[in-house]
Design an enzyme around this catalytic site. Structure first.
Site, short mmCIF file in Angstrom:
data_model
loop_
_atom_site.label_atom_id
_atom_site.label_comp_id
_atom_site.label_asym_id
_atom_site.label_seq_id
_atom_site.Cartn_x
_atom_site.Cartn_y
_atom_site.Cartn_z
N SER A 20 0.96 -1.07 -0.30
CA SER A 20 -0.30 -0.18 -0.47
C SER A 20 0.84 1.61 0.02
O SER A 20 2.32 1.20 0.04
CB SER A 20 -0.68 -0.06 0.82
OG SER A 20 -0.46 0.68 2.30
N SER A 37 1.02 3.71 2.08
CA SER A 37 1.11 4.29 3.69
C SER A 37 2.43 4.84 3.84
O SER A 37 2.47 5.49 4.99
CB SER A 37 0.23 3.56 4.38
OG SER A 37 1.35 2.37 4.77
N LYS A 72 5.35 0.67 9.56
CA LYS A 72 5.39 2.00 9.65
C LYS A 72 6.52 2.61 10.25
O LYS A 72 7.64 1.94 10.84
CB LYS A 72 3.85 2.07 10.71
CG LYS A 72 2.77 1.59 10.23
CD LYS A 72 1.73 2.14 9.38
CE LYS A 72 0.71 1.39 9.03
NZ LYS A 72 -0.06 2.58 7.52
N SER A 121 -2.71 7.01 5.60
CA SER A 121 -2.09 5.89 6.30
C SER A 121 -3.31 5.44 8.14
O SER A 121 -3.70 6.34 9.09
CB SER A 121 -0.61 6.50 6.96
OG SER A 121 0.25 5.14 7.90
#
Length: 274
Positions: free
Chosen positions: A89, A91, A146, A233
């Site tokens: 993705s 994010s 992250k 995100s």
């Protein structure tokens, strides 16, 4: 539920290992005795498969146990040294692109038991600013990536696109105003250079309102994480903190970029992850 490759690999390791031990205990001594009693010339011309049949080793046993060494090497490297992941993705844009293949250091945050993820040999602790891979708290079969923003005990605030940790605003400098981002949504963004924990990296902020603001105190044994694509995100602002036992490792290198199955892989994004 997600596709838990780690669990599947662990099961394969145990199954092939059990067959290897079974063969070693039951059939190997018989094969060795037969081979030791054969003439050297006759033994040398025997194909490996033929040697397996000397002691009437079942073909199924021979096949399954033959994969044990390969699976054991992959299992050990992936569990204790380095593990590959693909970025699914946007994010973590602009730091990590969709289709980037990355490597994750598995021993930075302690040597852990596979699947259970329990630390057996402590090493170093996660640091603010690290790009971390962890098991998603709401579904541990999924892996998320992250940036680590808050350590245990930290006070984290995010208002009007301003990030504050322990009362100090995290510095960011505007680099450019992009008309269109690399997000799948293709919305306009601003590109900033952010410095957190002494680690400089780029982040995106959109022009629309901040999707989720708030103030958080990170509990002991937990971490607060956010994506570099701040307004696109799903992270700790939405689903909470990451337990220490969910941490898998630190992402450190991009080794391949592959947009989609029928595209040509490239090495244009190769490099260390900041």
């Amino acid at each position: 539920m997600g596709f838990d490759f780690e669990l599947i690999l662990a099961v394969a390791f145990l199954v092939t290992g059990a067959f290897w031990v079974f063969d070693r205990v039951v059939y190997y001594p018989k094969r060795k005795e037969i081979l030791d009693n054969m003439a050297t010339e006759a033994r040398d011309v025997l194909h490996k498969d033929a040697q397996q049949r000397l002691a009437e080793t079942p073909k199924f046993v021979a096949e399954v146990k033959s994969y044990f060494v390969i699976i054991a090497v992959i299992f050990c490297l992936r569990s204790f040294v380095v593990e590959p992941f693909q970025i699914p993705s946007g994010s973590m844009l602009p730091t990590l692109k969709i289709g980037d293949f990355i490597l994750v250091n598995k021993f930075d945050y302690g040597i852990r038991l596979p699947v259970l993820n329990t630390t057996i040999i402590p090493t170093t602790q996660p640091e603010r600013g690290d790009v971390v891979v962890f098991k998603y708290p709401l579904d541990p079969s999924l892996n998320y990536i992250k940036r680590l923003i808050g350590l245990p005990g930290d006070q984290v605030s995010y208002h009007n696109k301003v990030l504050t940790v322990n009362g100090q605003q995290v510095s960011k400098d505007l680099l450019s105003k992009l008309s269109i981002s690399l997000n799948p949504s293709r919305e306009p963004v601003e590109l900033f250079n952010e410095n957190i924990g002494g680690i400089e990296h780029e982040i995106y902020n959109s022009y629309r309102n901040t999707p989720h603001e708030g103030d958080w105190v990170v509990p002991e044994g937990h971490y607060f994480v956010m994506g570099d694509n701040r307004d696109n995100s799903a992270d700790s602002r939405f689903w909470g903190f990451v337990p220490e036992e969910n941490m898998k490792g630190r992402a450190f290198y991009v080794w391949l970029h592959w947009d989609e199955f029928f595209s040509i892989p490239s090495f244009k994004n190769n490099g260390l992850i900041e």
